[in-house]
Design a protein around this motif. Sequence first.
Motif, PDB file in Angstrom:
ATOM      1  N   PHE A  84     -14.298   2.537 -19.745  1.00  0.00           N
ATOM      2  CA  PHE A  84     -14.042   1.099 -19.702  1.00  0.00           C
ATOM      3  C   PHE A  84     -13.465   0.750 -18.342  1.00  0.00           C
ATOM      4  O   PHE A  84     -12.977   1.619 -17.608  1.00  0.00           O
ATOM      5  CB  PHE A  84     -13.113   0.666 -20.842  1.00  0.00           C
ATOM      6  N   THR A  85     -13.507  -0.550 -17.995  1.00  0.00           N
ATOM      7  CA  THR A  85     -13.131  -0.923 -16.632  1.00  0.00           C
ATOM      8  C   THR A  85     -12.726  -2.388 -16.535  1.00  0.00           C
ATOM      9  O   THR A  85     -12.920  -3.174 -17.462  1.00  0.00           O
ATOM     10  CB  THR A  85     -14.300  -0.642 -15.662  1.00  0.00           C
ATOM     11  N   THR A  86     -12.165  -2.731 -15.384  1.00  0.00           N
ATOM     12  CA  THR A  86     -11.823  -4.119 -15.048  1.00  0.00           C
ATOM     13  C   THR A  86     -12.229  -4.380 -13.604  1.00  0.00           C
ATOM     14  O   THR A  86     -12.388  -3.451 -12.805  1.00  0.00           O
ATOM     15  CB  THR A  86     -10.307  -4.369 -15.172  1.00  0.00           C
ATOM     16  N   ALA A  87     -12.385  -5.661 -13.289  1.00  0.00           N
ATOM     17  CA  ALA A  87     -12.679  -6.068 -11.910  1.00  0.00           C
ATOM     18  C   ALA A  87     -12.183  -7.487 -11.724  1.00  0.00           C
ATOM     19  O   ALA A  87     -11.827  -8.175 -12.691  1.00  0.00           O
ATOM     20  CB  ALA A  87     -14.176  -5.980 -11.607  1.00  0.00           C
ATOM     21  N   SER A  88     -12.162  -7.952 -10.493  1.00  0.00           N
ATOM     22  CA  SER A  88     -11.680  -9.307 -10.218  1.00  0.00           C
ATOM     23  C   SER A  88     -12.819 -10.294  -9.983  1.00  0.00           C
ATOM     24  O   SER A  88     -12.565 -11.493  -9.874  1.00  0.00           O
ATOM     25  CB  SER A  88     -10.750  -9.302  -9.001  1.00  0.00           C
ATOM     26  N   THR A  89     -14.051  -9.801  -9.916  1.00  0.00           N
ATOM     27  CA  THR A  89     -15.206 -10.687  -9.758  1.00  0.00           C
ATOM     28  C   THR A  89     -16.302 -10.267 -10.730  1.00  0.00           C
ATOM     29  O   THR A  89     -16.396  -9.094 -11.111  1.00  0.00           O
ATOM     30  CB  THR A  89     -15.765 -10.646  -8.319  1.00  0.00           C
ATOM     31  N   ALA A  90     -17.150 -11.212 -11.099  1.00  0.00           N
ATOM     32  CA  ALA A  90     -18.162 -10.962 -12.126  1.00  0.00           C
ATOM     33  C   ALA A  90     -19.158  -9.892 -11.718  1.00  0.00           C
ATOM     34  O   ALA A  90     -19.693  -9.174 -12.567  1.00  0.00           O
ATOM     35  CB  ALA A  90     -18.885 -12.262 -12.451  1.00  0.00           C
ATOM     36  N   HIS A  91     -19.438  -9.795 -10.425  1.00  0.00           N
ATOM     37  CA  HIS A  91     -20.413  -8.807  -9.954  1.00  0.00           C
ATOM     38  C   HIS A  91     -19.732  -7.811  -9.016  1.00  0.00           C
ATOM     39  O   HIS A  91     -20.307  -7.386  -8.021  1.00  0.00           O
ATOM     40  CB  HIS A  91     -21.579  -9.510  -9.266  1.00  0.00           C
ATOM     41  N   GLY A  92     -18.514  -7.431  -9.383  1.00  0.00           N
ATOM     42  CA  GLY A  92     -17.708  -6.567  -8.531  1.00  0.00           C
ATOM     43  C   GLY A  92     -17.828  -5.094  -8.811  1.00  0.00           C
ATOM     44  O   GLY A  92     -16.968  -4.323  -8.382  1.00  0.00           O
ATOM     45  N   GLY A  93     -18.847  -4.669  -9.563  1.00  0.00           N
ATOM     46  CA  GLY A  93     -19.060  -3.246  -9.766  1.00  0.00           C
ATOM     47  C   GLY A  93     -18.713  -2.729 -11.142  1.00  0.00           C
ATOM     48  O   GLY A  93     -18.558  -1.515 -11.323  1.00  0.00           O
ATOM     49  N   LEU A  94     -18.600  -3.610 -12.127  1.00  0.00           N
ATOM     50  CA  LEU A  94     -18.224  -3.179 -13.474  1.00  0.00           C
ATOM     51  C   LEU A  94     -19.175  -2.112 -14.011  1.00  0.00           C
ATOM     52  O   LEU A  94     -18.748  -1.023 -14.413  1.00  0.00           O
ATOM     53  CB  LEU A  94     -18.210  -4.371 -14.429  1.00  0.00           C
ATOM     54  N   GLU A  95     -20.459  -2.430 -14.028  1.00  0.00           N
ATOM     55  CA  GLU A  95     -21.416  -1.498 -14.607  1.00  0.00           C
ATOM     56  C   GLU A  95     -21.527  -0.232 -13.769  1.00  0.00           C
ATOM     57  O   GLU A  95     -21.641   0.874 -14.304  1.00  0.00           O
ATOM     58  CB  GLU A  95     -22.761  -2.186 -14.785  1.00  0.00           C
ATOM     59  N   ALA A  96     -21.476  -0.388 -12.440  1.00  0.00           N
ATOM     60  CA  ALA A  96     -21.558   0.779 -11.563  1.00  0.00           C
ATOM     61  C   ALA A  96     -20.376   1.719 -11.807  1.00  0.00           C
ATOM     62  O   ALA A  96     -20.532   2.948 -11.794  1.00  0.00           O
ATOM     63  CB  ALA A  96     -21.592   0.341 -10.095  1.00  0.00           C
ATOM     64  N   THR A  97     -19.194   1.160 -12.041  1.00  0.00           N
ATOM     65  CA  THR A  97     -18.016   1.985 -12.294  1.00  0.00           C
ATOM     66  C   THR A  97     -18.160   2.762 -13.599  1.00  0.00           C
ATOM     67  O   THR A  97     -17.839   3.954 -13.671  1.00  0.00           O
ATOM     68  CB  THR A  97     -16.753   1.113 -12.330  1.00  0.00           C
ATOM     69  N   LEU A  98     -18.643   2.106 -14.639  1.00  0.00           N
ATOM     70  CA  LEU A  98     -18.838   2.784 -15.914  1.00  0.00           C
ATOM     71  C   LEU A  98     -19.872   3.899 -15.791  1.00  0.00           C
ATOM     72  O   LEU A  98     -19.663   5.015 -16.280  1.00  0.00           O
ATOM     73  CB  LEU A  98     -19.269   1.780 -16.980  1.00  0.00           C
ATOM     74  N   LEU A  99     -20.969   3.616 -15.118  1.00  0.00           N
ATOM     75  CA  LEU A  99     -22.013   4.625 -14.972  1.00  0.00           C
ATOM     76  C   LEU A  99     -21.529   5.790 -14.109  1.00  0.00           C
ATOM     77  O   LEU A  99     -21.849   6.954 -14.390  1.00  0.00           O
ATOM     78  CB  LEU A  99     -23.264   3.985 -14.364  1.00  0.00           C
ATOM     79  N   ALA A 100     -20.757   5.486 -13.059  1.00  0.00           N
ATOM     80  CA  ALA A 100     -20.221   6.559 -12.209  1.00  0.00           C
ATOM     81  C   ALA A 100     -19.252   7.447 -12.986  1.00  0.00           C
ATOM     82  O   ALA A 100     -19.248   8.675 -12.825  1.00  0.00           O
ATOM     83  CB  ALA A 100     -19.530   5.961 -10.988  1.00  0.00           C
ATOM     84  N   THR A 101     -18.433   6.839 -13.823  1.00  0.00           N
ATOM     85  CA  THR A 101     -17.517   7.623 -14.652  1.00  0.00           C
ATOM     86  C   THR A 101     -18.296   8.476 -15.643  1.00  0.00           C
ATOM     87  O   THR A 101     -17.998   9.668 -15.837  1.00  0.00           O
ATOM     88  CB  THR A 101     -16.544   6.698 -15.394  1.00  0.00           C
ATOM     89  N   ASN A 102     -19.316   7.901 -16.245  1.00  0.00           N
ATOM     90  CA  ASN A 102     -20.114   8.641 -17.221  1.00  0.00           C
ATOM     91  C   ASN A 102     -20.829   9.833 -16.595  1.00  0.00           C
ATOM     92  O   ASN A 102     -21.085  10.833 -17.275  1.00  0.00           O
ATOM     93  CB  ASN A 102     -21.134   7.717 -17.887  1.00  0.00           C
ATOM     94  N   ASN A 103     -21.163   9.740 -15.314  1.00  0.00           N
ATOM     95  CA  ASN A 103     -21.827  10.868 -14.655  1.00  0.00           C
ATOM     96  C   ASN A 103     -21.009  12.146 -14.772  1.00  0.00           C
ATOM     97  O   ASN A 103     -21.556  13.255 -14.875  1.00  0.00           O
ATOM     98  CB  ASN A 103     -22.069  10.555 -13.177  1.00  0.00           C
ATOM     99  N   ILE A 104     -19.685  12.019 -14.736  1.00  0.00           N
ATOM    100  CA  ILE A 104     -18.816  13.189 -14.884  1.00  0.00           C
ATOM    101  C   ILE A 104     -18.990  13.792 -16.273  1.00  0.00           C
ATOM    102  O   ILE A 104     -19.058  15.018 -16.437  1.00  0.00           O
ATOM    103  CB  ILE A 104     -17.356  12.786 -14.625  1.00  0.00           C
TER     104      ILE A 104
END
Length: 208
Positions: free
Chosen positions: A117-137
């Motif tokens: 799970f994640t948070t960001a300060s803008t709507a297109h600030g990398g939310l999905e990319a952060t989740l996918l990057a974490t899942n890669n681990i």
Amino acid sequence: MSTRILVVYYSATGNTAKLASALADGAREAEADVRVRTVPETAPPGAVASNPRWQAWVDAGPHHEIATLEDLEWADGFAAGSPTRFGGPAAQLKSFLDSTGGLWAKGKLVNKVATSFTTASTAHGGLEATLLATNNIFYHWGAIVLPLGYTDPRLLESGNPYGGSFVSRKSAEPDDLALDALRLQGRRLATVSRYIADGLFKDGRGEP
């Protein structure tokens, strides 16, 4: 024995911590034994001081016990949360995840259920990319990666099938919509972890 869920998060101003608590509440609703842990703050003091909310959060801590590898080995299911940092998890959380090589080498992380799970300060600030990057681990661990999905009609409003998230516009705190999604994610994590721990891998149809 209760299903064991570990929630590990990094939070700079408290928003990700609130998501972590909501996810933990959802897991407890599903009768899981839950540990909530955080990771050390490693940012330079000058960087922390540049943001009053960040400084206030650090000054008010520690907010939970620091995560250990023993916590991770203990868990049947695992949730990792971080604010997005340029489309990936914060270095503070990543440092903990990077320390899991010993458990990985011994096969101790195989078949754990893992979600993010994640948070960001803008709507297109990398939310999905952060989740996918974490899942890669988690893929490298051999874990069973659990998306939030659109598994409940309410999640069609929160809009992120990869994992719970919140956009903090003008430093807003997580709203009820986001917190409800995290509770659903926690219940789903506990339920699927219980199924995996007590069913599939203990009845001869999978590896123990």
